[in-house]
Scaffold this motif. Sequence first.
Motif, PDB file in Angstrom:
ATOM      1  N   VAL A   6       0.719  -0.934  -0.155  1.00  0.00           N
ATOM      2  CA  VAL A   6      -0.170   0.165   0.301  1.00  0.00           C
ATOM      3  C   VAL A   6       0.835   1.221   0.457  1.00  0.00           C
ATOM      4  CG1 VAL A   6      -1.919   1.105   0.815  1.00  0.00           C
ATOM      5  CG2 VAL A   6      -2.209  -1.037   1.371  1.00  0.00           C
ATOM      6  N   THR A  62       2.349   2.398  -3.588  1.00  0.00           N
ATOM      7  CA  THR A  62       1.810   3.227  -4.460  1.00  0.00           C
ATOM      8  C   THR A  62       1.693   4.318  -4.463  1.00  0.00           C
ATOM      9  OG1 THR A  62      -0.296   3.144  -2.580  1.00  0.00           O
ATOM     10  CG2 THR A  62       0.293   1.181  -4.418  1.00  0.00           C
ATOM     11  N   VAL A  79       3.740   4.498  -7.981  1.00  0.00           N
ATOM     12  CA  VAL A  79       2.953   4.696  -8.792  1.00  0.00           C
ATOM     13  C   VAL A  79       2.229   6.329  -8.762  1.00  0.00           C
ATOM     14  CG1 VAL A  79       0.936   3.306  -9.558  1.00  0.00           C
ATOM     15  CG2 VAL A  79       2.577   2.405  -8.486  1.00  0.00           C
ATOM     16  N   GLU A  80       1.498   6.315  -8.164  1.00  0.00           N
ATOM     17  CA  GLU A  80       1.284   7.884  -8.340  1.00  0.00           C
ATOM     18  C   GLU A  80       2.042   8.821  -8.641  1.00  0.00           C
ATOM     19  OE1 GLU A  80      -2.171   8.761  -7.879  1.00  0.00           O
ATOM     20  OE2 GLU A  80      -2.308   6.868  -7.243  1.00  0.00           O
ATOM     21  N   PHE A 121       3.596  -3.366 -11.643  1.00  0.00           N
ATOM     22  CA  PHE A 121       4.188  -3.676 -10.469  1.00  0.00           C
ATOM     23  C   PHE A 121       3.916  -5.186 -10.068  1.00  0.00           C
ATOM     24  CE2 PHE A 121       3.754  -3.546  -5.327  1.00  0.00           C
ATOM     25  CZ  PHE A 121       3.801  -2.114  -5.354  1.00  0.00           C
ATOM     26  N   LEU A 135      -4.334  -3.992  -6.122  1.00  0.00           N
ATOM     27  CA  LEU A 135      -3.847  -3.321  -6.709  1.00  0.00           C
ATOM     28  C   LEU A 135      -5.185  -3.990  -8.607  1.00  0.00           C
ATOM     29  CD1 LEU A 135      -0.138  -3.638  -6.945  1.00  0.00           C
ATOM     30  CD2 LEU A 135      -1.959  -1.380  -6.440  1.00  0.00           C
ATOM     31  N   HIS A 192      -5.834  -1.390 -11.357  1.00  0.00           N
ATOM     32  CA  HIS A 192      -5.921   0.512 -10.551  1.00  0.00           C
ATOM     33  C   HIS A 192      -5.615   0.650 -12.143  1.00  0.00           C
ATOM     34  CE1 HIS A 192      -3.219   2.842  -9.270  1.00  0.00           C
ATOM     35  NE2 HIS A 192      -2.883   2.045  -8.537  1.00  0.00           N
ATOM     36  N   LEU A 212      -1.711   1.294 -13.535  1.00  0.00           N
ATOM     37  CA  LEU A 212      -0.724   0.022 -13.639  1.00  0.00           C
ATOM     38  C   LEU A 212      -1.421  -0.428 -15.003  1.00  0.00           C
ATOM     39  CD1 LEU A 212      -0.311  -1.222 -10.593  1.00  0.00           C
ATOM     40  CD2 LEU A 212       1.298   0.300 -11.604  1.00  0.00           C
ATOM     41  N   PRO A 220      -0.336   7.342  -0.394  1.00  0.00           N
ATOM     42  CA  PRO A 220      -0.064   6.065  -1.241  1.00  0.00           C
ATOM     43  C   PRO A 220      -2.021   6.361  -2.078  1.00  0.00           C
ATOM     44  CG  PRO A 220      -0.034   6.067   0.947  1.00  0.00           C
ATOM     45  CD  PRO A 220      -0.013   7.169   0.872  1.00  0.00           C
ATOM     46  N   LYS A 221      -2.039   5.606  -2.947  1.00  0.00           N
ATOM     47  CA  LYS A 221      -3.510   5.544  -3.291  1.00  0.00           C
ATOM     48  C   LYS A 221      -3.932   3.897  -3.341  1.00  0.00           C
ATOM     49  CE  LYS A 221      -7.120   8.899  -5.346  1.00  0.00           C
ATOM     50  NZ  LYS A 221      -7.008   9.688  -6.614  1.00  0.00           N
ATOM     51  N   LEU A 222      -5.906   3.201  -3.658  1.00  0.00           N
ATOM     52  CA  LEU A 222      -5.743   2.546  -3.404  1.00  0.00           C
ATOM     53  C   LEU A 222      -7.228   2.593  -4.661  1.00  0.00           C
ATOM     54  CD1 LEU A 222      -5.677  -0.298  -0.827  1.00  0.00           C
ATOM     55  CD2 LEU A 222      -3.982   0.129  -3.091  1.00  0.00           C
ATOM     56  N   ALA A 248      -4.882   4.748   2.236  1.00  0.00           N
ATOM     57  CA  ALA A 248      -5.329   5.680   0.960  1.00  0.00           C
ATOM     58  C   ALA A 248      -6.108   5.547   0.883  1.00  0.00           C
ATOM     59  CB  ALA A 248      -5.007   3.987   0.768  1.00  0.00           C
TER      60      ALA A 248
END
Length: 337
Positions: free
Chosen positions: A16, A19, A22-23, A36, A46, A49, A52, A149-151, A260
């Motif tokens: 988490v 992430t 990723v952002e 990832f 993920l 996502h 991704l 972080p973000k989900l 997240a």
Amino acid sequence: MKKILIIQTAFLGDVVLATALVEKLHACYPGAQLDFLLRKGNESLLKGHPLLSQVLIWDKQQGKYKSLLQLLGQIRSQKYDLVVNVQRFGATGLLTALSGATTTVGFDKNPFSRFFTRRYPHDIASGTHEVERNHLLIQAVTDAVAAAPKLYPSEADFAKVQPLKAEPFICMAPTSVWFTKQYPLEQWVQLLDSLDNKYKVYLLGSPADKEHCNTIIAQSINTRVANLCGQLNLLQSAALMRDAVLNYVNDSGPMHLASALNAPTCAIYCSTVPGFGFGPLADFARIVERPEPLYCRPCGLHGYKACPEGHFKCAREIRNEQLLEVLALAGQRPQSG
């Protein structure tokens, strides 16, 4: 850069927090393919996502080295411009060193980091948050400001939990992989027994946590508690937590789920300390811990299966009033519903 791979094969919470990379990388390289790599069991985090392209899975049950060789073939075929290895153990270091990527970065604690293009210190003692430590790996190709972080729970995930949000509710995640990071069962019961009846309470966890939570409910006089252990997947749990009045969590995976989704958080620290750099990141986040220092705390980075000193004072001397004070503050905030 056109192709970037991020590697984090540790625990749920570590994925988490990763992430955030990723952002940030997407913000700086919106046209790049972002992939990832994680270990089997965490891939549902993920699912769907939007930033991704691929989620690669290291399945140790297939055979640790057999799966590793398959992954190496996949990774080399992609011809990545950048591989960012957040993990500090040898197997992923070998993948990174042999990836064929133009640029490879990771932490100097990885035994294969001498073969990376760039390596950086991972300093737990500094008190820097893990998100900031991870960002150090990509600062040279982005900028100095770390992302959060973000989900991304799906519309179906939010629809699944929407019926549970009909009235003000609180989420509690009472368990942890490590006993000494887990607030004691009888103190969860005490907290439940002292809550205002206007709150519905949901206990969250995996199927393995169901019995523990059933015991909490059986010992409590609170009749407004539901055991959801095993009924929601990780993203559904996060979607529920987002709109809670407050989420009571240990220093464990659910705390990072709350971060997240920017969900209001009360993080209970027993044997570990926020200074390790894994604290909550939501806009409303409060840490509750034993008010006075303790000679044996922290006793370790991850915790133990039992208190090494036998008294577990780091948890048992947290007062219920401390937890209720956080709820009083959270209850004053406007609720999104």
